[in-house]
Design a protein around this motif. Structure first.
Motif, PDB file in Angstrom:
ATOM      1  N   GLU A  15       0.819  -1.214   0.000  1.00  0.00           N
ATOM      2  CA  GLU A  15       0.000   0.000   0.000  1.00  0.00           C
ATOM      3  C   GLU A  15       0.854   1.266   0.000  1.00  0.00           C
ATOM      4  N   VAL A  16       1.837   1.303   0.881  1.00  0.00           N
ATOM      5  CA  VAL A  16       2.600   2.545   1.058  1.00  0.00           C
ATOM      6  C   VAL A  16       3.626   2.725  -0.058  1.00  0.00           C
ATOM      7  N   LEU A  17       4.299   1.643  -0.431  1.00  0.00           N
ATOM      8  CA  LEU A  17       5.393   1.763  -1.418  1.00  0.00           C
ATOM      9  C   LEU A  17       4.913   1.493  -2.844  1.00  0.00           C
ATOM     10  N   GLN A  18       3.643   1.091  -2.965  1.00  0.00           N
ATOM     11  CA  GLN A  18       3.069   0.842  -4.291  1.00  0.00           C
ATOM     12  C   GLN A  18       3.912  -0.159  -5.079  1.00  0.00           C
ATOM     13  N   THR A  37      12.009   5.665   0.314  1.00  0.00           N
ATOM     14  CA  THR A  37      12.856   6.813   0.648  1.00  0.00           C
ATOM     15  C   THR A  37      12.795   6.990   2.161  1.00  0.00           C
ATOM     16  N   LEU A  39      11.390   9.232   3.801  1.00  0.00           N
ATOM     17  CA  LEU A  39      10.031   9.613   4.221  1.00  0.00           C
ATOM     18  C   LEU A  39       9.030   8.478   4.052  1.00  0.00           C
ATOM     19  N   THR A  40       9.154   7.725   2.962  1.00  0.00           N
ATOM     20  CA  THR A  40       8.185   6.626   2.804  1.00  0.00           C
ATOM     21  C   THR A  40       8.448   5.522   3.821  1.00  0.00           C
ATOM     22  N   VAL A  42       9.300   6.106   6.926  1.00  0.00           N
ATOM     23  CA  VAL A  42       8.580   6.576   8.116  1.00  0.00           C
ATOM     24  C   VAL A  42       7.089   6.282   7.966  1.00  0.00           C
ATOM     25  N   GLU A  43       6.573   6.549   6.777  1.00  0.00           N
ATOM     26  CA  GLU A  43       5.155   6.312   6.514  1.00  0.00           C
ATOM     27  C   GLU A  43       4.821   4.818   6.648  1.00  0.00           C
ATOM     28  N   MET A  46       4.688   3.804  10.243  1.00  0.00           N
ATOM     29  CA  MET A  46       3.418   4.255  10.833  1.00  0.00           C
ATOM     30  C   MET A  46       2.281   3.326  10.452  1.00  0.00           C
TER      31      MET A  46
END
Lengths: 78, 398
Positions: A15-18, A37, A39-40, A42-43, A46
């Protein structure tokens, strides 16, 4: 070894990294193989925290490189 | 326009509630809208952006990228535009009033409900006003000036003016310019409603005696501007020319315009001087015309100050499109170029009974489109803060 943790980490990464589910193996490196990256990542952490209802420590998160690292970090907290 | 190079328009793009592309916008200008606000319902950015980029951008950036893609494609494509091999001479200047405010609101709710640790690490690059311009420059690898201009509802007009000057002064050969807005949501809507700016009847009726405010729209509009010399060298199709621009401030009130329209009139006068034109040369006015009581009155007085009682035809797009805030000036510049292309002036949608309190002499286009021989068009935008912006656009090859 709980496959449930891996499946959760995998679905979060998809989902987050597609990325495609089959790309998310235990050995996959989030940055080198899955295109994360700073930031991703960290996402992603989460999303994993939410999905697993855990609170992951910041110092442990910073050492996560592979899917296996993430799974072990989660298992240590549940 | 002051400077050494003529500035031409070679591409148009827009994404609004009416759909994507210039044909959708033109059809929208010619028909009265259904009552209510005009968000871009069912917006799907996937034709223009990958899913990872969509996750990490505010809707205003997505709309801007789509409009920019459409405009660049309309101009012949990114490869053609940078075929000179000088990406550092290609720039981006976009306008927005409220930028990523919707993302900020949503993330504030996340923070309130679930704490600091659940706030997206992307929130800052998503909400920053320059996010849309940055995304466009990255997309085309254009490495010249990449800037965002924010003057509330005149942002789009000021952005086009700034972009044109980059070309006129020889800094850029090509600039993607325009505006974007996606703030038809939550707190922004409540704030506008509570300041009594929104139409209670759900209709924007510029200059009408029954006008009661505006409806809020989402959208983005983009224009490709090029130096006339480099555009001709590549055999570009030239749609229009940027003849002049100006910017003034009322220095009066944060929301109310100067009632006598003098600040706006000074801007109109300066724009015409920049274009080396007399008021009698102007063949159409594309008014700001938001359908607010005071705004339309002040604008009518500004027009009367410059054009007297015998001015050119006046239209306003907002009766059709609603108010796209920081994108409105760009959307209206696109509408002006379409008006030249189609040789028609769209009517002021929602106008049936012109307000007798308006300054006399406004030749408002109403009812149906008016056949027209294209000539210079004055397009005005005014924003909260007392910002006034005017562009003078001329037909190609004039």
């Amino acid at each position: 070894m709980s496959d449930a943790v891996f499946e959760t980490v995998r679905s979060c990464a998809v989902e987050v990294l597609q990325v495609a589910p089959e790309e998310v193996t235990m050995e996959a490196d989030f940055t080198d193989h899955l295109g994360a990256t700073s930031l991703t990542l960290v996402e992603l952490v989460m999303a994993i925290e939410e999905a697993c209802s855990v609170d992951l420590p910041d110092d442990g998160v910073e050492s996560v490189r592979t899917v296996r690292d993430a799974c072990e970090l989660v298992r240590a907290r549940i | 326009m002051r400077g050494d190079r003529r500035v031409v328009v070679t591409g148009l793009g827009s994404v609004t509630a009416a759909g994507a592309g210039r044909d959708a916008l033109w059809a929208d200008l010619l028909a009265p809208p259904s009552p209510g606000h005009r968000p871009v319902d069912g917006w799907d950015a996937t034709p223009w952006m990958d899913r990872a980029a969509i996750r990490h951008t505010d809707r205003c950036t997505q709309l801007a990228v789509a409009a920019a893609e459409l405009a660049v494609s309309d101009a012949g494509g990114a490869k053609t535009l940078t075929a000179s091999g000088r990406p550092e001479h290609a720039g981006v200047v976009l306008g927005t009033a409220l930028a990523g405010v919707t993302t900020m609101e949503r993330q504030s709710l996340v923070r309130e409900a679930r704490g600091d640790k659940r706030v997206s690490p992307f929130v800052v690059p998503m909400i920053m006003p320059n996010a849309a311009a940055a995304a466009v420059s990255q997309r085309f690898n254009w490495q010249g000036p990449c800037e965002t201009l924010t003057t509330a509802c005149s942002s789009g007009t000021h952005a086009i003016a700034a972009a044109a000057r980059l070309i006129a002064y020889g800094i850029c050969d090509t600039v993607l310019t325009g505006g974007t807005e996606a703030a038809a949501y939550g707190t922004v809507l409540a704030g506008f409603r509570n300041m009594r700016a929104l139409s209670g009847t759900g209709r924007t009726r510029p200059f009408d005696s029954g006008r009661d405010g505006f409806t809020v729209a989402e959208g983005a509009a983009a224009l490709v501007l090029e130096a006339e010399d480099t555009a001709q060298a590549r055999g570009a199709r030239i749609l229009a020319e940027v003849l002049g621009a100006a910017s003034t401030a009322d220095a009066y009130d944060v929301t109310m315009p100067l009632p006598d329209g003098s600040g706006a009139a000074r801007c109109m006068d300066l724009a015409l001087r920049d274009a080396a034109l007399a008021p009698s040369d102007v063949a159409q006015i594309n008014a700001h015309g938001t359908g607010t009581l005071q705004g339309d009155l002040a604008e009518s007085r500004a027009v009367q100050r410059i054009f007297g009682g015998d001015g050119p035809p006046v239209t306003s797009a907002k009766g059709a499109t609603g108010h796209v805030f920081g994108a409105s000036g760009a959307l209206e510049a696109v509408a002006v170029v379409l008006s030249m292309t189609h040789r028609l002036i769209p009517p002021v949608q929602g106008l049936t009974d012109p307000d007798p309190e308006l300054a006399p002499g406004l030749d408002l286009v109403r009812g149906k489109p008016r056949p027209w021989t294209p000539g210079p068009v004055l397009s005005s935008s005014f924003g909260f803060g007392g910002h006034n912006g005017c562009l003078v656009l001329g037909p190609a090859g004039a």
